[in-house]
Design a protein around this motif. Structure first.
Motif, PDB file in Angstrom:
ATOM      1  N   SER A  25      14.022 -15.656  25.985  1.00 24.86           N
ATOM      2  CA  SER A  25      12.854 -15.200  25.304  1.00 24.86           C
ATOM      3  C   SER A  25      12.220 -16.536  24.391  1.00 24.86           C
ATOM      4  O   SER A  25      11.144 -16.487  24.075  1.00 24.86           O
ATOM      5  N   ASP A  28       8.906  -0.190  20.375  1.00 31.30           N
ATOM      6  CA  ASP A  28       9.395  -0.051  21.655  1.00 31.30           C
ATOM      7  C   ASP A  28      10.110  -1.421  22.340  1.00 31.30           C
ATOM      8  O   ASP A  28      10.157  -1.506  23.405  1.00 31.30           O
ATOM      9  N   ASP A  68       9.064  -7.091  21.308  1.00 26.62           N
ATOM     10  CA  ASP A  68       7.643  -7.268  21.332  1.00 26.62           C
ATOM     11  C   ASP A  68       6.625  -6.289  21.097  1.00 26.62           C
ATOM     12  O   ASP A  68       5.686  -6.574  21.588  1.00 26.62           O
ATOM     13  N   ASP A  69       7.012  -5.468  20.299  1.00 24.72           N
ATOM     14  CA  ASP A  69       6.136  -4.249  19.989  1.00 24.72           C
ATOM     15  C   ASP A  69       4.971  -4.924  19.273  1.00 24.72           C
ATOM     16  O   ASP A  69       5.371  -5.709  18.468  1.00 24.72           O
ATOM     17  N   ARG A  76       1.944 -10.332  23.114  1.00 27.80           N
ATOM     18  CA  ARG A  76       1.568  -9.124  23.670  1.00 27.80           C
ATOM     19  C   ARG A  76       0.350  -8.375  23.103  1.00 27.80           C
ATOM     20  O   ARG A  76      -0.408  -7.877  23.877  1.00 27.80           O
ATOM     21  N   ASP A 112      -2.695  -4.679  27.793  1.00 24.10           N
ATOM     22  CA  ASP A 112      -1.022  -4.928  27.644  1.00 24.10           C
ATOM     23  C   ASP A 112      -0.272  -5.252  28.633  1.00 24.10           C
ATOM     24  O   ASP A 112      -0.490  -4.778  29.840  1.00 24.10           O
ATOM     25  N   SER A 113       0.798  -6.249  28.473  1.00 23.42           N
ATOM     26  CA  SER A 113       1.354  -6.763  29.488  1.00 23.42           C
ATOM     27  C   SER A 113       2.474  -5.824  30.036  1.00 23.42           C
ATOM     28  O   SER A 113       3.213  -6.201  31.103  1.00 23.42           O
ATOM     29  N   HIS A 114       2.950  -4.977  29.197  1.00 19.32           N
ATOM     30  CA  HIS A 114       3.952  -4.146  29.693  1.00 19.32           C
ATOM     31  C   HIS A 114       3.568  -2.722  30.347  1.00 19.32           C
ATOM     32  O   HIS A 114       3.937  -2.623  31.404  1.00 19.32           O
ATOM     33  N   ASP A 115       2.454  -2.144  29.895  1.00 15.57           N
ATOM     34  CA  ASP A 115       2.528  -0.785  30.350  1.00 15.57           C
ATOM     35  C   ASP A 115       1.263  -0.508  31.061  1.00 15.57           C
ATOM     36  O   ASP A 115       1.064   0.209  31.778  1.00 15.57           O
TER      37      ASP A 115
END
Length: 555
Positions: free
Chosen positions: A80, A283, A286-287, A298, A529-532
């Motif tokens: 990271s 979460d 990186d929240d 993010r 958003d890069s996650h969801d």
């Protein structure tokens, strides 16, 4: 033309003096994080400072992981950190190092100190060592093991390496001065026994060097000239200098301290973030409510915005705090000319234009950014049924409300003038549909007869709109009460995240990908958003609202 006077910070002045006097022929800086968590905005200042100095003076920049404490370090954190630094634009090229690369050399330097009579093995317990150390007003007293012979110390230190002793049973201490006014110089521990598996060296070692011993050796081995660190290490500088001097390094590095970057009402402490993650309040590291570099990325912050922020903060020797609003100012400044300006309705209510032809769609021209013509324009579908923001309609409005209400005419952005004729409600009295008529002659948002309207609202076509989730963020800390409660726990804001599931966006956003940023008209700057986010279920994070109370200080 007169030469422009360029102000240099105190570190630049030191470097230029060293180069001019020939102390160093070429400078070398480094960024040396411990891989025990994610980097945060404060680390960004150190990264950009060290890398920027190497660039400015045509020197070298080293990336080094200070992985001397296997109890808290993980490969996850290593990866990271590398990603964060590359994202910020700091290029270490082929100069990626690990403190663990030097474990054998550090051991040999420790042996060298023992042979010089400058280090000894001590059997005092941690509690006894603290007791013997003294206080700020009282000198310490010598360990009963301080006068062991060189031969005995060499034998015991080798046995420590061989694993013959338990954790805490013995340590190796530098032999300096137990009466020193600087507590860091009162025979500090330089090696401890730790039967832990290291993420790179495995179980090869069961003794590990302490940071204050390892760090100057790492710098010296790599040829670092200016070891730039934060102010809490100022009292450690005499020990840093002692290590490189007693280990007999030629042309040793010079430690320079600068003030940390503190942001108001944010959480940067690793143990606090770790608890937030473990308790499921956020979460992950990186929240987007956090200020880790990964979280800022993010959320939609850019490297340029963070560089601008660091430059505005400057470099000094005095600690101070910076308002989070200044960071928001920097991202607004960076995005306002770069982002296309799109229409998105976050809290929708349907608008039906009763006199518009049914089943007909036309495509209207809309500029992508009114402040940057280079971004061009796009076509936006328009039809009989639209979505508008629920707050843009009031059945019984107060004075100076210029949006939509029965009998009032408003402009639909880039489209037509429309006049509200009424609304429909459900059994609970909630407005479900608004009705209006349009003036076909006002296409483009201007009336040929010159009449004026005071309200302009955005919209999206119901038929072609895409549905998405939008997340609105506030500070995770309740700013009215400060960061900490009386018991030391974090004072959390229960409204730090609002999730809007049924937002409608213009169809030009359907191909948006992770990290793409847009200005949503009147709603702020948003990032995918890069996650969801998924191609068929987009999720947008609000980076920052459009309005700011922050004013850049006058020069």
């Amino acid at each position: 033309m007169e030469n422009e006077t360029v102000s240099k910070n105190f570190i630049e002045q030191i470097i230029e003096k060293d180069l001019a006097e020939g102390t160093y022929k070429e400078i070398c800086t480094r960024f040396p994080p411990e891989p025990n968590g994610y980097l945060h905005i404060g680390h960004a200042k150190s990264i950009l400072l060290n890398y920027g100095l190497a660039q400015k003076y045509h020197g070298r920049f080293n990336m080094r992981f200070d992985d001397t404490n296997p109890t808290k370090e993980k490969v996850e954190f290593v990866e990271s950190i590398k990603e964060d630094i590359q994202w910020l634009g700091a290029d270490w090229e082929d100069r990626l190092y690990f403190a663990s690369d030097y474990f054998e050399q550090m051991y040999e330097y420790a042996v060298k100190l023992i042979k010089k009579g400058k280090a000894y093995v001590c059997d005092l317990s941690p509690e006894e060592i603290r007791e013997y150390r003294g206080t700020l007003t009282e000198p310490g007293k010598n360990s009963p093991y301080r006068e062991r012979t060189v031969e005995e110390n060499l034998k015991l230190f080798e046995e420590m390496r061989e694993g013959k002793y338990q954790d805490g049973e013995k340590v190796l201490r530098a032999k300096i001065d137990m009466a020193s006014s600087n507590i860091n110089m009162r025979d500090p521990i330089i090696y401890r026994v730790a039967h832990m598996t290291h993420h790179r060296t495995g179980d090869k070692w069961c003794i590990y060097p302490m940071y204050d011993f390892a760090h100057p050796i790492e710098d010296a081995i790599e040829g670092v000239t200016h070891s730039i660190c934060t102010l809490e290490f100022e009292d450690h500088r005499p020990l840093y200098d002692w290590v490189v001097r007693e280990c007999e390094f030629e042309n040793p590095p010079k430690q320079i301290e600068f003030a940390k970057l503190y942001l108001t009402n944010v959480v940067t402490g690793k143990r606090y973030i770790k608890k937030l993650v473990e308790d499921g309040i956020v979460d992950g590291w990186d929240d987007p409510r956090l200020v880790s570099i990964a979280a800022l990325r993010r959320r939609g912050f850019t490297p340029d915005s963070i560089k601008m922020f660091v430059e505005l903060c400057g470099v000094s020797k005095a600690n101070s705090s910076v308002d989070y609003a200044m960071l928001e100012y920097c991202i607004r400044e960076d995005l306002k000319l770069k982002c296309p300006r799109m229409m998105a309705v976050l809290n929708p209510v349907k608008l039906v234009i009763d006199n518009y032809p049914e089943n007909e769609t036309e495509y209207l021209d809309a500029p992508n950014n009114l402040e940057n013509e280079a971004l061009g324009s796009r076509k936006v579908p328009f039809g009989r049924e639209l979505y508008i923001e629920r707050e843009d309609f009031m059945e019984e409005p107060p004075k100076k409300y210029f949006r939509m209400f029965p009998g009032n005419e408003v402009r639909l952005m880039n489209a037509y003038f429309v006049t509200c004729t009424g609304c429909e409600k459900d059994e609970n009295g909630n407005v479900t549909v608004i009705h209006a008529t349009y003036d076909p002659a006002s296409k483009g948002g201007n009336s040929p007869d010159g009449r004026k309207v005071k309200g302009t609202i955005h919209w999206v076509s119901a038929k072609e709109a895409i549905q998405a989730e939008c997340r609105l963020y506030e500070n995770i800390i309740d700013e009215t009460k400060g960061v900490y409660n009386e018991d030391g726990s974090l004072n959390l804001n229960p409204n730090s995240l609002t999730v809007l599931k049924d937002c409608f966006l213009e169809p030009n956003l359907k191909d948006a990908k992770a990290y793409d940023s847009f200005q949503f008209v009147r709603n702020g700057f948003f990032c995918v958003d890069s996650h969801d986010s998924k191609p068929d279920a987009l999720v947008f994070n609000r980076i920052v609202s459009l309005k700011s109370s922050f004013k850049l200080p006058k020069a």
